[in-house]
Design a protein around this motif. Structure first.
Motif, PDB file in Angstrom:
ATOM      1  N   ASN A 185       5.281  12.026   4.096  1.00 10.25           N
ATOM      2  CA  ASN A 185       5.254  11.458   2.689  1.00 10.25           C
ATOM      3  C   ASN A 185       6.683  11.081   2.421  1.00 10.25           C
ATOM      4  OD1 ASN A 185       6.235  14.346   2.722  1.00 10.25           O
ATOM      5  ND2 ASN A 185       6.498  14.113   0.510  1.00 10.25           N
ATOM      6  N   ILE A 186       7.651  10.910   3.144  1.00  6.51           N
ATOM      7  CA  ILE A 186       8.871  10.501   2.923  1.00  6.51           C
ATOM      8  C   ILE A 186       9.339   9.206   3.486  1.00  6.51           C
ATOM      9  CG2 ILE A 186      11.418  11.424   3.086  1.00  6.51           C
ATOM     10  CD1 ILE A 186       9.850  13.268   1.191  1.00  6.51           C
ATOM     11  N   ALA A 187      10.084   8.619   2.823  1.00  3.67           N
ATOM     12  CA  ALA A 187      10.519   7.007   3.296  1.00  3.67           C
ATOM     13  C   ALA A 187      11.442   7.501   4.392  1.00  3.67           C
ATOM     14  CB  ALA A 187      10.986   6.432   2.209  1.00  3.67           C
ATOM     15  N   PRO A 188      11.399   6.584   5.378  1.00  5.12           N
ATOM     16  CA  PRO A 188      12.223   6.790   6.544  1.00  5.12           C
ATOM     17  C   PRO A 188      13.580   6.720   6.504  1.00  5.12           C
ATOM     18  CG  PRO A 188      10.366   5.168   7.048  1.00  5.12           C
ATOM     19  CD  PRO A 188      10.353   5.393   5.548  1.00  5.12           C
ATOM     20  N   ALA A 189      14.152   6.097   5.508  1.00  2.77           N
ATOM     21  CA  ALA A 189      15.722   6.049   5.045  1.00  2.77           C
ATOM     22  C   ALA A 189      16.229   7.501   4.587  1.00  2.77           C
ATOM     23  CB  ALA A 189      15.791   5.156   4.043  1.00  2.77           C
TER      24      ALA A 189
END
Length: 464
Positions: free
Chosen positions: A54-58
């Motif tokens: 659920n976390i953006a790659p950045a």
């Protein structure tokens, strides 16, 4: 890969965003099951995962650093260990034995039991339901795998790992692990202070006999706003740092008026806050009341966490302690000035009292002990996350605050169940859940509110 030096809360508030369309808990379970094939058979029952689906790659390096920090902050092992990134980094593999006391069967099992307690409370891969207990005919609450997790894969993974919840969400894991009651369960902090002192190797009779402790008295603490005593005692792996705090600024609770306990004269206090060196060099924390009973939070009349967001300033171990004590990048121990040594040595009719005061309040000695413990912690943090202590604390606090205090919008909620916002809104139509209806109406809800409705929402997305 690790988070850079810009790992501060203001930046993370922008980075910690969900993808427009996320993977789902079912995808995370399937990925963990596939990764299990890379694990030797004899280690599969000690293997677990946290997912960053659920976390953006950045933002994943930042959250991964917070996970490693959290694991090593509740570790009972002597060595630092980092979880292993899997694939593109949306999974972290954890070998629980890396964080367990393998010298005893009980110490080994308690770490596994701590994980299972997390699984029982997890809202993203499990649901709590009531069943009738056949032994007494009464209702009891049980935790089962959520139907949105891909039940066939989930059952296979649980069977292979002997865990009811082998996969947990990374941000939820950090938030749950670094606060009571789970924090205490991980470290095995006893319910009584006397038992705790024995568990960490604080042999008080020997320490007192050898006068191996040091202390400082403060007229005014920046944390409590009242007088405070700080005590250092040596333990096998480093130092045990204890504060004695009181509700009232009264004469019998003023440590400078009562510099040592002697005969019937004893310092009165209402709370004991503890920092202690773990076997791996990281800090452990605990809180006890004046009678030696373990507490989940400090009485707000004694102290609050002024570094936490407004409305959430209850002081709890571990997150409040490390966030507050890292305000100036001091490796967990805030600087202070001993007011006792600024005054003439109190005269007493008893030679032993004067001698005890002189040997206990020794600023150079106390400073050396503080420096050693700070350096041990700084070295451990660098091994655990590759950051200095201030950067690491900022990363952990940002992930904790993002999950604990952040609000959820329709697009965020949709991404967490694997749908786009438009489709998720369409599927909410006709659903009676008030939180889901609020999201569709454009309102934001708290993370806790969203978690209470996640099971309903995940089932809406499961049929995509």
């Amino acid at each position: 890969m690790r988070p850079g030096r810009h790992c501060v809360r203001s930046v993370l508030s922008e980075l910690l965003i969900l993808l427009t369309l996320s993977a789902t808990p079912a995808d995370a379970v399937a990925a963990a099951l596939a990764d299990l094939q890379q694990v030797p058979a004899e280690r599969r029952q000690q293997t677990r995962w946290v997912t960053l689906y659920n976390i953006a790659p950045a933002s994943r390096p930042t959250v991964a650093a917070a996970v490693s920090y959290a694991l090593n902050s509740v570790s009972r092992a002597r060595n630092i260990a980092r979880p292993t990134p899997v694939g593109s980094g949306d999974l972290l593999r954890i070998d629980l034995a890396d964080y367990a006391d393998v010298k005893t069967q009980a110490g080994y099992q308690e770490v596994f039991q701590a994980w299972e307690k997390l699984a029982d409370a997890d809202p993203y891969f499990h649901l709590q339901t009531q069943v009738i207990d056949p032994t007494n005919g009464k209702l009891r609450t049980v935790t089962v795998r959520g139907g949105w997790t891909g039940l066939s894969n989930a059952e296979s993974l649980s069977a292979a790992t002997a865990s009811a919840g082998p996969v947990l969400r990374a941000d939820w894991f950090v938030c749950a692990t670094l606060a009571p009651p789970f924090y205490y369960a991980w470290l095995g902090v006893p319910a009584k202070e006397a038992d705790f002192l024995g568990a960490v190797g604080a042999d008080l009779p020997t320490i007192n006999k050898l006068a191996a402790d040091s202390a400082a008295n403060l007229f005014h603490s920046d944390v409590t706003g009242k007088p405070r005593r700080v005590i250092y005692r040596p333990i096998p792996h480093g130092g045990l740092w204890i504060t004695k705090d009181s509700l009232k600024d009264s004469a019998d609770a003023n440590p400078i008026r009562v510099p040592v306990d002697f005969q019937d004269v004893k310092l009165k206090f209402d709370a004991t806050e503890v920092f202690y060196t773990l076997a791996n060099g990281m800090w452990g924390t605990a809180i006890f009341d004046g009678k030696g009973n373990r507490l989940n939070a400090v009485d707000p009349k004694v102290a609050t966490d002024t570094t936490a967001p407004s409305g959430h300033q209850e002081l709890v171990p571990f997150i409040s302690c490390i966030r507050c004590h890292e305000r100036q990048g001091r490796a967990g121990l805030q600087p202070f000035v001993d007011d006792q040594t600024q005054l003439p040595l109190p005269r007493s009719a008893y030679t032993q009292v004067e001698r005890r005061i002189a040997e206990l309040y020794n600023t150079p000695r106390l400073s050396k002990e503080m420096g050693r413990d700070r350096q041990d912690y700084a070295d451990a943090v660098m091994l655990a996350v590759g950051l200095d202590t201030k950067q690491a604390a900022e990363c952990v606090a940002a992930v904790f605050d993002f999950h604990a205090y952040g609000q959820v919008s329709l697009s965020t909620a949709a991404g967490e169940v694997g749908l786009d916002a438009k489709e998720f809104g369409r599927r909410i139509d006709g659903n009676p859940d008030p939180a889901l209806l609020a999201l569709k109406a454009g309102r934001r809800v708290t993370r806790k509110t969203w978690e209470s409705s996640f099971q309903e929402a995940a089932l809406l997305g499961a049929g995509k």
